[in-house]
Design an enzyme around this catalytic site. Structure first.
Site, PDB file in Angstrom:
ATOM      1  N   ASP A 155      32.539  44.092  39.496  1.00  0.00           N
ATOM      2  CA  ASP A 155      33.414  45.255  39.656  1.00  0.00           C
ATOM      3  C   ASP A 155      33.462  46.092  38.382  1.00  0.00           C
ATOM      4  O   ASP A 155      33.422  47.324  38.434  1.00  0.00           O
ATOM      5  CB  ASP A 155      34.845  44.797  40.022  1.00  0.00           C
TER       6      ASP A 155
ATOM      7  N   LEU B 246      39.135  47.845  46.744  1.00  0.00           N
ATOM      8  CA  LEU B 246      38.188  48.903  46.360  1.00  0.00           C
ATOM      9  C   LEU B 246      37.951  48.928  44.853  1.00  0.00           C
ATOM     10  O   LEU B 246      37.482  49.925  44.301  1.00  0.00           O
ATOM     11  CB  LEU B 246      38.705  50.268  46.837  1.00  0.00           C
TER      12      LEU B 246
HETATM   13  C1  MEV Z   1      35.827  40.994  44.260  1.00  0.00           C
HETATM   14  O1  MEV Z   1      35.725  42.418  44.371  1.00  0.00           O
HETATM   15  C2  MEV Z   1      34.494  40.373  44.485  1.00  0.00           C
HETATM   16  C3  MEV Z   1      34.400  38.870  44.292  1.00  0.00           C
HETATM   17  O2  MEV Z   1      33.009  38.555  44.383  1.00  0.00           O
HETATM   18  C4  MEV Z   1      34.958  38.405  42.991  1.00  0.00           C
HETATM   19  C5  MEV Z   1      34.150  38.828  41.789  1.00  0.00           C
HETATM   20  O3  MEV Z   1      32.970  39.168  41.916  1.00  0.00           O
HETATM   21  O4  MEV Z   1      34.731  38.803  40.682  1.00  0.00           O
HETATM   22  C6  MEV Z   1      35.117  38.142  45.404  1.00  0.00           C
END
Ligand code: MEV
Length: 340
Positions: A163, A117
Site C-alpha cells: 500500500d 482503499l
Molecule cells: C491490505 O491492503 C492488503 C494486505 O495484503 C495487507 C498488506 O499487504 O499489508 C491484506
C-alpha cells in the site's frame, strides 16, 4: 532552509491481484486511483503536534498532543486509527532526519477512511512527504515509501510494502517482499483504463486482524494454506500477462480464481460475496475482494456493463464509487517559505 507550510497529497489504491499472499513474499498487482488524501504540514515554533482531521469522512475532530500525551475529545475509532498513522509518520520521519519540529497537520480525504482503499497508507505517505519537505529536505520516492512502510508496520504490527509503495509511486505496479526489510517494486503501466466498478460495504474487521486470521490458518494448516498462497502468486503472474495484452476475458477469470482463494483464506464474508456474485450475474467478467477484506471494497471488471453492475451492487446492499485508475503518486502541491 525550513519551509513554513507544505501541502502534499497521495492517492488511494485498489489491489487488482495478490492481497494477503503479498505478506508471504508472493507478488501483487496494485493500481493507484483518482481519489486522494491531502495533508498540509505547517511548522510551529514549539514542539507540539496538532492534528486537524476535519474531513476524514467521519465527523470532524481536532486533537492535540505533546510528548506522549494525546488529548482527544472523540470516541470515533476510525479517526483515532488514522491519527495513529499521522502521529507515527511524524515520529518516524523525525528519527530518520535526526531532527524534529512541532507541526500543525491538516488532513483532508476524498475517500472514506478504513474502506480498504489504502487511506491509511495515503495519509502516512502524504504526511511524511509534507513534513520532511516543510523541514527543508527532498527525500526521494524510495525513501518516502520505505519510511511510510515502517510507519504502517509500527502502527499495525504487520504490513507488506504494497500500500505504501503504490500510494508513493502511483501507476500500476508489481510489488514483492524480498525479506523482512527489503522489497522490489516494478512499474507495469503508468495509466490503466480497465472498466472497473468499486463496491463498498461496511467493514467488520481491521486489516491487522485479517492478516492475523490468515496467519493463524497458515499455522494450523501449513501445507494447505501455503499452497493457496503460492497459487495466488501464480494467478498474479498470469494476470500481469493478461493486463499487458489487454485480455479482459482472462483478467476476469483470474479475478474469480483469486476471489475463490481469498474466500478459502477466510477474508471474504457474506456481504462481500453478495456484491461479488451480484456483479457477475449483472455481466461482470470477474469480481473479487480488493484489500484486506472483512467488509470494505470489492472490484468488478465490467466492460460495457458498468452501469448494470453498479445497480446490482447497490441492490445487494453496497455503495459504489466511480474513479479513474492509475496515474499520479505522491506529490507536493504548495510550499510556502518562512524566509522572504
Ligand atoms: C491490505 O491492503 C492488503 C494486505 O495484503 C495487507 C498488506 O499487504 O499489508 C491484506
Amino acid at each position: 532552509m525550513s519551509l513554513r507550510k507544505v501541502t502534499a497529497s497521495a492517492p488511494g489504491k485498489v489491489t487488482l491481484f495478490g492481497e494477503h499472499a503479498v505478506v508471504y513474499g508472493e507478488p501483487a498487482l496494485v493500481t493507484s486511483i483518482g481519489r486522494r488524501v491531502y495533508v498540509t504540514a505547517e511548522l510551529r515554533d514549539d514542539n507540539r503536534v496538532k492534528i486537524v482531521a476535519s474531513d476524514l469522512q467521519v465527523p470532524g475532530v481536532t486533537v492535540t498532543f505533546a510528548d506522549d500525551e494525546l488529548v482527544v475529545e472523540t470516541d470515533y475509532g476510525r479517526t483515532l486509527s488514522a491519527i495513529a498513522y499521522l502521529k507515527t509518520a511524524i515520529e518516524v520521519a523525525s528519527k530518520y532526519l535526526g531532527r524534529s519540529r512541532g507541526v500543525n497537520v491538516f488532513v483532508r480525504s476524498e475517500m472514506p477512511v478504513g474502506a480498504g482503499l489504502g487511506t491509511s497508507a495515503a495519509v502516512t505517505v502524504a504526511t511524511v512527504l509534507a513534513y520532511t519537505t516543510a523541514l527543508g529536505y527532498e527525500l526521494d520516492k524510495r525513501e518516502i515509501a520505505k519510511l511510510s512502510w515502517e510507519v504502517e508496520k509500527t502502527v499495525q504490527g504487520v504490513a507488506s510494502p504494497m500500500d505504501t509503495s503504490i500510494t508513493t509511486f502511483g501507476g500500476v505496479i508489481k510489488v514483492r517482499l524480498l525479506g523482512s526489510n527489503n522489497y522490489e517494486v516494478r512499474e507495469i503501466l503508468r495509466c490503466c483504463d480497465l472498466p472497473i466498478v468499486i463496491g463498498y460495504v461496511e467493514r467488520e474487521a481491521k486489516t491487522k486482524d485479517l492478516i492475523l486470521k490468515v496467519r493463524g490458518l497458515k499455522e494450523r494448516y501449513a501445507g494447505i494454506v501455503e499452497d493457496i498462497i503460492k497459487t495466488i502468486g501464480m494467478v498474479v503472474e498470469e494476470a500481469e500477462k493478461a493486463l499487458l495484452n489487454n485480455d479482459l476475458n482472462s483478467l476476469g477469470e483470474l479475478m474469480n480464481i483469486n476471489q475463490g482463494l481469498l474466500d478459502a483464506l477466510g477474508v471474504s464474508n457474506k456481504r462481500l460475496n453478495d456484491l461479488i456474485y451480484a456483479a457477475r450475474a449483472a455481466g461482470a467478467l470477474g469480481s473479487k475482494v480488493t484489500g484486506a477484506g472483512g467488509g470494505g471494497c470489492v472490484i468488478a471488471l465490467a466492460p460495457g456493463t458498468q452501469e448494470r453492475v453498479e445497480v446490482a451492487m447497490k441492490l445487494s446492499g453496497g455503495l459504489t464509487m466511480k474513479t479513474s485508475l492509475g496515474g499520479l503518486g505522491a506529490v507536493v502541491h504548495t510550499a510556502e517559505s518562512s524566509t522572504p
